[in-house]
Design a protein around this motif. Structure first.
Motif, PDB file in Angstrom:
ATOM      1  N   ALA A 130      11.780  45.576  69.537  1.00  0.00           N
ATOM      2  CA  ALA A 130      12.391  46.335  70.639  1.00  0.00           C
ATOM      3  C   ALA A 130      13.657  45.636  71.147  1.00  0.00           C
ATOM      4  O   ALA A 130      14.660  46.294  71.466  1.00  0.00           O
ATOM      5  N   ILE A 131      13.633  44.309  71.207  1.00  0.00           N
ATOM      6  CA  ILE A 131      14.815  43.548  71.641  1.00  0.00           C
ATOM      7  C   ILE A 131      15.948  43.733  70.631  1.00  0.00           C
ATOM      8  O   ILE A 131      17.111  43.932  70.999  1.00  0.00           O
ATOM      9  N   LEU A 132      15.598  43.691  69.347  1.00  0.00           N
ATOM     10  CA  LEU A 132      16.596  43.871  68.288  1.00  0.00           C
ATOM     11  C   LEU A 132      17.210  45.272  68.349  1.00  0.00           C
ATOM     12  O   LEU A 132      18.432  45.443  68.254  1.00  0.00           O
ATOM     13  N   GLU A 133      16.360  46.260  68.526  1.00  0.00           N
ATOM     14  CA  GLU A 133      16.834  47.650  68.630  1.00  0.00           C
ATOM     15  C   GLU A 133      17.755  47.819  69.833  1.00  0.00           C
ATOM     16  O   GLU A 133      18.817  48.435  69.737  1.00  0.00           O
ATOM     17  N   ASN A 134      17.362  47.242  70.945  1.00  0.00           N
ATOM     18  CA  ASN A 134      18.168  47.331  72.156  1.00  0.00           C
ATOM     19  C   ASN A 134      19.533  46.669  71.956  1.00  0.00           C
ATOM     20  O   ASN A 134      20.566  47.182  72.381  1.00  0.00           O
ATOM     21  N   TYR A 135      19.525  45.525  71.251  1.00  0.00           N
ATOM     22  CA  TYR A 135      20.778  44.811  70.993  1.00  0.00           C
ATOM     23  C   TYR A 135      21.744  45.675  70.168  1.00  0.00           C
ATOM     24  O   TYR A 135      22.918  45.819  70.538  1.00  0.00           O
ATOM     25  N   PHE A 136      21.262  46.236  69.072  1.00  0.00           N
ATOM     26  CA  PHE A 136      22.169  47.024  68.230  1.00  0.00           C
ATOM     27  C   PHE A 136      22.595  48.321  68.930  1.00  0.00           C
ATOM     28  O   PHE A 136      23.718  48.786  68.740  1.00  0.00           O
ATOM     29  N   ASN A 137      21.730  48.889  69.732  1.00  0.00           N
ATOM     30  CA  ASN A 137      22.144  50.084  70.470  1.00  0.00           C
ATOM     31  C   ASN A 137      23.177  49.761  71.543  1.00  0.00           C
ATOM     32  O   ASN A 137      24.072  50.565  71.817  1.00  0.00           O
ATOM     33  N   GLN A 138      23.077  48.561  72.144  1.00  0.00           N
ATOM     34  CA  GLN A 138      24.091  48.158  73.127  1.00  0.00           C
ATOM     35  C   GLN A 138      25.453  47.970  72.465  1.00  0.00           C
ATOM     36  O   GLN A 138      26.489  48.112  73.118  1.00  0.00           O
ATOM     37  N   ARG A 139      25.458  47.620  71.159  1.00  0.00           N
ATOM     38  CA  ARG A 139      26.723  47.440  70.447  1.00  0.00           C
ATOM     39  C   ARG A 139      27.384  48.771  70.091  1.00  0.00           C
ATOM     40  O   ARG A 139      28.556  48.819  69.745  1.00  0.00           O
ATOM     41  N   ARG A 140      26.615  49.864  70.122  1.00  0.00           N
ATOM     42  CA  ARG A 140      27.137  51.163  69.701  1.00  0.00           C
ATOM     43  C   ARG A 140      27.853  51.836  70.869  1.00  0.00           C
ATOM     44  O   ARG A 140      27.300  51.985  71.931  1.00  0.00           O
ATOM     45  N   LYS A 141      29.095  52.246  70.633  1.00  0.00           N
ATOM     46  CA  LYS A 141      29.846  52.873  71.711  1.00  0.00           C
ATOM     47  C   LYS A 141      30.605  54.121  71.284  1.00  0.00           C
ATOM     48  O   LYS A 141      30.824  55.018  72.076  1.00  0.00           O
ATOM     49  N   SER A 142      31.025  54.177  70.031  1.00  0.00           N
ATOM     50  CA  SER A 142      32.010  55.195  69.669  1.00  0.00           C
ATOM     51  C   SER A 142      31.414  56.578  69.416  1.00  0.00           C
ATOM     52  O   SER A 142      32.118  57.558  69.458  1.00  0.00           O
ATOM     53  N   SER A 143      30.150  56.678  69.146  1.00  0.00           N
ATOM     54  CA  SER A 143      29.590  58.001  68.903  1.00  0.00           C
ATOM     55  C   SER A 143      28.297  58.165  69.682  1.00  0.00           C
ATOM     56  O   SER A 143      27.761  57.205  70.226  1.00  0.00           O
ATOM     57  N   SER A 144      27.795  59.375  69.685  1.00  0.00           N
ATOM     58  CA  SER A 144      26.624  59.654  70.509  1.00  0.00           C
ATOM     59  C   SER A 144      25.340  59.456  69.706  1.00  0.00           C
ATOM     60  O   SER A 144      24.376  60.178  69.897  1.00  0.00           O
ATOM     61  N   SER A 145      25.335  58.508  68.809  1.00  0.00           N
ATOM     62  CA  SER A 145      24.139  58.268  68.011  1.00  0.00           C
ATOM     63  C   SER A 145      23.461  56.967  68.443  1.00  0.00           C
ATOM     64  O   SER A 145      24.054  56.134  69.121  1.00  0.00           O
ATOM     65  N   ARG A 146      22.207  56.821  68.009  1.00  0.00           N
ATOM     66  CA  ARG A 146      21.450  55.622  68.315  1.00  0.00           C
ATOM     67  C   ARG A 146      20.686  55.197  67.071  1.00  0.00           C
ATOM     68  O   ARG A 146      20.622  55.946  66.090  1.00  0.00           O
ATOM     69  N   ILE A 147      20.125  54.005  67.114  1.00  0.00           N
ATOM     70  CA  ILE A 147      19.253  53.602  66.014  1.00  0.00           C
ATOM     71  C   ILE A 147      17.854  53.323  66.559  1.00  0.00           C
ATOM     72  O   ILE A 147      17.682  52.985  67.736  1.00  0.00           O
ATOM     73  N   LYS A 148      16.889  53.490  65.676  1.00  0.00           N
ATOM     74  CA  LYS A 148      15.504  53.163  65.986  1.00  0.00           C
ATOM     75  C   LYS A 148      15.045  52.151  64.937  1.00  0.00           C
ATOM     76  O   LYS A 148      15.138  52.412  63.733  1.00  0.00           O
ATOM     77  N   ILE A 149      14.586  50.988  65.370  1.00  0.00           N
ATOM     78  CA  ILE A 149      14.113  49.981  64.425  1.00  0.00           C
ATOM     79  C   ILE A 149      12.594  49.929  64.468  1.00  0.00           C
ATOM     80  O   ILE A 149      11.991  49.867  65.553  1.00  0.00           O
ATOM     81  N   ILE A 150      11.989  49.983  63.296  1.00  0.00           N
ATOM     82  CA  ILE A 150      10.530  49.962  63.198  1.00  0.00           C
ATOM     83  C   ILE A 150      10.100  48.836  62.275  1.00  0.00           C
ATOM     84  O   ILE A 150      10.905  48.277  61.526  1.00  0.00           O
ATOM     85  N   SER A 151       8.822  48.527  62.327  1.00  0.00           N
ATOM     86  CA  SER A 151       8.278  47.449  61.487  1.00  0.00           C
ATOM     87  C   SER A 151       8.144  47.916  60.034  1.00  0.00           C
ATOM     88  O   SER A 151       7.932  49.109  59.762  1.00  0.00           O
ATOM     89  N   HIS A 152       8.206  46.968  59.119  1.00  0.00           N
ATOM     90  CA  HIS A 152       8.011  47.278  57.691  1.00  0.00           C
ATOM     91  C   HIS A 152       6.611  47.822  57.428  1.00  0.00           C
ATOM     92  O   HIS A 152       6.363  48.442  56.392  1.00  0.00           O
ATOM     93  N   GLU A 153       5.711  47.595  58.383  1.00  0.00           N
ATOM     94  CA  GLU A 153       4.345  48.101  58.212  1.00  0.00           C
ATOM     95  C   GLU A 153       4.314  49.632  58.176  1.00  0.00           C
ATOM     96  O   GLU A 153       3.330  50.222  57.722  1.00  0.00           O
TER      97      GLU A 153
END
Lengths: 178, 111
Positions: A130-153
């Motif tokens: 969740a911390i990793l996902e939040n970090y990469f989403n905070q880096r995103r600014k130019s478009s209205s998209s987001r990422i969701k990071i899940i476990s390899h499980e």
């Protein structure tokens, strides 16, 4: 600012470049991965107990930690092997099903991998993901998209998965100019 | 600066579907790990890499577009993947240095 009340805004720190080495034991067929800081990727085969490890591949990679710029808290990510973008190859896979649900909202699914064998390495917790996902989403600014990071499980079968792993391997660009 | 302005001024060739975006700087590297660590959202990424992996890295950090330099042929599967994930890929026969220089000339600045 107190850590527990902080809405963390993180930056990447303690970045070390190295290699993710993938090995296979020819006694038991087990696959093992680890991060090497050596300037050249190790190639030697070696014994470790009953294992007889042989290098299969080495990919240039990096490891890092995340540090909150407000409260100074550091989260270590040295057990993250890499990230893979789910491209949808198996509709019986949990990751693919999540991708199908989230893609219409411009949310792209990435899978976080720990080192192999999973039962012998500490894997990323849900909190870390969740911390990793939040970090990469905070880096995103130019478009209205987001990422969701899940476990390899969530991936049904890594061996047959067609996801795009982000690693500096097989990146040769030998095509001549048009 | 608007992406379409840069395309027009530098005569870049769109290889994927287009949408208007703001460009807030330039990032140059042929290493995906560099992109993950250092590229900023909204920057244009200059590279000679054409593997499908560039789409997953560009999408993760949300660059405004990828410019593949030196006239490298981008495989159709990379273009297809980019279209699916709304990653814009542009092409130019010029070198990375030439394009970077021209970008400075038209006023593209890093934040």
């Amino acid at each position: 600012m107190q850590e527990e009340k902080c809405a963390h805004t993180c930056e990447m720190v303690n970045v070390d470049y190295g290699f993710v080495i993938t090995e296979k034991c020819y006694n038991c067929d087990k696959i093992s991965t680890y991060f090497s800081l050596e300037s050249r990727p190790p190639l030697e085969e070696y014994r470790e107990g009953d294992h007889f490890w042989n290098v299969m591949e080495s990919a240039q990679s990096f490891r890092f930690d995340l540090k909150c710029t407000k409260c100074g808290k550091v989260e270590k990510f040295d057990n993250l092997m890499g990230l893979m973008m789910c491209t949808g190859c198996d509709n019986t896979c949990e990751a693919d099903n999540l991708r199908i649900i989230l893609e219409p909202d411009r949310t792209w699914v990435y899978v976080a991998f720990g080192f192999l064998p999973t039962e012998e390495h500490t894997q990323l917790t849900e909190e870390k993901i969740a911390i990793l996902e939040n970090y990469f989403n905070q880096r995103r600014k130019s478009s209205s998209s987001r990422i969701k990071i899940i476990s390899h499980e969530s991936v049904k079968n890594i061996a047959t998965c067609y996801g795009e792993v982000i690693k500096d391997l097989h990146m040769l660009s030998l095509t001549p100019p048009e | 600066m608007k992406l379409q302005d840069i395309i027009d001024k530098l005569n870049l060739k769109p290889l994927t579907n287009m949408e208007e975006r703001d460009v807030e700087g330039v990032f140059i590297s042929d290493m995906l790990s560099d992109v993950m660590t250092s590229a900023k959202s909204g920057e244009i990424w200059l590279t000679v890499q054409t593997h499908t992996n560039i789409v997953s890295a560009a999408n993760l950090v949300d660059v405004s577009a990828i410019i593949v330099t030196q006239g490298k042929t981008v495989p159709q599967n990379t273009i297809d993947l980019a279209n699916r994930y709304l990653v814009i890929i542009l092409s130019t026969p010029k070198t990375t240095f030439e394009i970077a220089t021209e970008m400075i000339g038209i006023g593209v600045k890093n934040r």
